[in-house]
Enzyme design. Structure first.
Site, short mmCIF file in Angstrom:
data_model
loop_
_atom_site.label_atom_id
_atom_site.label_comp_id
_atom_site.label_asym_id
_atom_site.label_seq_id
_atom_site.Cartn_x
_atom_site.Cartn_y
_atom_site.Cartn_z
N ARG A 56 0.88 -1.16 -0.32
CA ARG A 56 0.17 -0.15 0.35
C ARG A 56 0.86 1.28 -0.08
NH1 ARG A 56 -3.73 -2.38 -1.66
NH2 ARG A 56 -5.37 -3.32 -0.55
N ASP A 281 -2.00 -12.92 -1.24
CA ASP A 281 -2.63 -11.86 -1.38
C ASP A 281 -3.07 -10.91 -0.03
OD1 ASP A 281 -4.20 -9.99 -2.83
OD2 ASP A 281 -6.19 -11.45 -2.89
N GLY A 296 -10.64 -7.13 -0.16
CA GLY A 296 -9.42 -8.04 0.17
C GLY A 296 -8.66 -8.56 1.87
C1 NCD Z 1 -6.64 -6.55 -3.70
C2 NCD Z 1 -6.34 -5.56 -3.21
O1 NCD Z 1 -6.81 -4.94 -2.32
O2 NCD Z 1 -4.85 -4.49 -3.51
N1 NCD Z 1 -8.53 -6.85 -3.19
C3 NCD Z 1 -8.28 -8.63 -2.85
O3 NCD Z 1 -9.46 -8.45 -2.62
N2 NCD Z 1 -7.83 -9.80 -4.13
C4 NCD Z 1 -6.06 -6.49 -4.87
C5 NCD Z 1 -6.31 -7.73 -6.25
O4 NCD Z 1 -5.48 -8.59 -5.66
O5 NCD Z 1 -6.78 -8.65 -6.41
ZN ZN Z 2 -5.41 -9.62 -7.36
#
Ligand code: NCD
Ligand code: ZN
Length: 409
Positions: A56, A281, A296
């Site tokens: 981020r 992720d 996410g």
């Molecule tokens: C990720 C994010 O918030 O950056 N979000 C998610 O739901 N996985 C983006 C991503 O990896 O697609």
């Molecule tokens: Zn992704």
């Protein structure tokens, strides 16, 4: 420095030896005199690598930054993380990459690499920046980064160097749109179509592609019908499902691709022998952003323990974890000195107590977001010590030292 009585996998066999470290690298493995870190009772992994994290920084540092995110990595047992480009600004120009590199150089406390983003027309930027990997969003996710068309995807497939991987967020943009318009959410069909199209284009371009966070057995086996297609899975799709967990996750349940049904979750487990890597992720959002629908989950501090717990339940062998969370990510992303316990490799180690049980609590985590989709999970298997290039940075499950993270790519 010496790690005494280390129990680890060496050439596929369980070994119990001492590991000698000099200048941040492994200098010898054998039996040595002298004092050092005693690893008795612990299991030693090569320092783990998470190839899929969103730290981020810059632009979204209320959710995480390179300092809090790499602390979360260490605490979770990762000595190297590869950061995704959907920051603000997105890492899609040489300028943005240099800027991010500068920030990471100041704040990171574990080693890291920086993925570059593909847009519909940033071919000359990719060429100028010479990134080690390219991330391509086939459909919409957090932020505005998307490749925009299959024509642009094909052009990236043919122009990006063949010895470097292209990572795909494989959900077809048009299918997402039409399914969401019909109130169907993002079904697995969006993923299947994207995998099919990407495989076809990769076959034509004769290149390696890497499918991030694959959620269903169908998508994974479709991807694997081609030799040069690699498959990553994420812990949330393996340990959470819509039937089981939506009620307690409530307004926090959104993630792309979405959680699937319990039947789809258990089917995905059957594909694990053919899966190449685990990527958490790690996608932290504040609770406020989650309540507003942000997609996410944070994952760095729970990923390894979830798999250790699965090992303790006899549903996953330890070598699977070594391969998918250290060896394979190092090989796929060309991290030459990472991912193995062998002479000449970086002295990165993750020491775990396979027997210790702990309860996951969002408030105890290093991640700035301060919550976890695994709240209250009781897990057997815990990170006790982490060594980064010869430095003991985690001890007794807590961060005890910070050393400057280095870019690995
Ligand atoms: C990720 C994010 O918030 O950056 N979000 C998610 O739901 N996985 C983006 C991503 O990896 O697609
Ligand atoms: Zn992704």
């Amino acid at each position: 420095m010496i790690i005494k009585n280390a129990r680890f996998y060496q050439n596929g066999k369980l070994a119990n030896k001492d590991i000698q470290i000099e200048g941040g690298s492994i200098s010898a493995i054998g039996s040595f005199k002298g004092k050092g870190i005693d690893a008795s009772g612990l299991f030693v992994f090569p320092g783990l690598i998470d190839p899929h994290v969103h730290l981020r920084d810059p632009g979204l540092t209320q959710k995480e930054d390179f300092h809090s995110g790499t602390r979360a990595a260490l605490r979770g047992g990762f000595t190297t993380v590869l950061d995704m480009p959907n920051t603000i600004p997105p890492t899609t120009t040489k300028k943005a990459l240099l800027e991010k590199r500068k920030i990471a150089g100041k704040k990171a406390v574990c080693d890291y690499g920086l993925h570059f983003g593909a847009t519909k027309d940033n071919f000359s930027e990719v060429e100028a920046a010479k990134p080690p990997s390219l991330k391509l969003y086939m459909g919409e996710s957090t932020g505005s980064l998307q490749v925009g068309s299959y024509a642009a995807m094909e052009k990236h497939f043919s122009t990006f160097p063949k010895d470097k991987p292209i990572i795909l967020h494989a959900e077809d943009a048009d299918t997402i749109k039409s399914m969401e318009a019909a109130g169907l959410g993002r079904g697995p069909m969006a993923e299947r179509i994207a995998v099919l199209k990407a495989n076809e284009a990769a076959q034509k371009a004769k290149r390696v592609i890497y499918f991030a966070h694959t959620t269903t057995a169908e998508a994974a086996s479709l991807a694997k019908s081609r030799r040069d297609s690699l498959v990553e899975v994420s812990p949330h799709h393996l340990f959470l499902s819509t039937d089981k967990d939506l009620r307690y996750l409530r307004r926090r349940s959104n993630v792309y691709p979405p959680l699937r049904t319990e039947a789809q979750r258990t089917a995905l487990w059957k594909m694990l022998p053919r899966v190449d890597t685990v990527g958490s992720d790690h996608a932290p959002h504040t609770l406020e952003d989650k309540a507003a629908g942000a997609a996410g989950f944070p994952g760095l501090e729970t990923s390894l323990s979830l798999f250790l717990d699965a090992y303790n339940k006899s549903i996953l062998p330890l070598p699977w974890i070594v391969e998918r969370m250290a060896q394979n990510p190092a090989r796929i992303f060309n991290l030459k000195k990472k991912g193995q316990i062998a002479k000449g490799f970086d002295a990165d180690f993750t020491l775990v107590d396979l027997r210790e049980e702990w309860t996951v609590r969002g408030r105890d985590l290093e991640s700035r977001c301060g919550w976890t989709p695994f709240e209250g999970f009781r897990l057997k298997g815990r990170v006790k010590k982490v060594i980064l290039r010869g430095n003991l940075v985690v001890d007794d499950s807590k961060i005890v030292d910070e050393v400057k993270g280095e870019e690995v790519l």
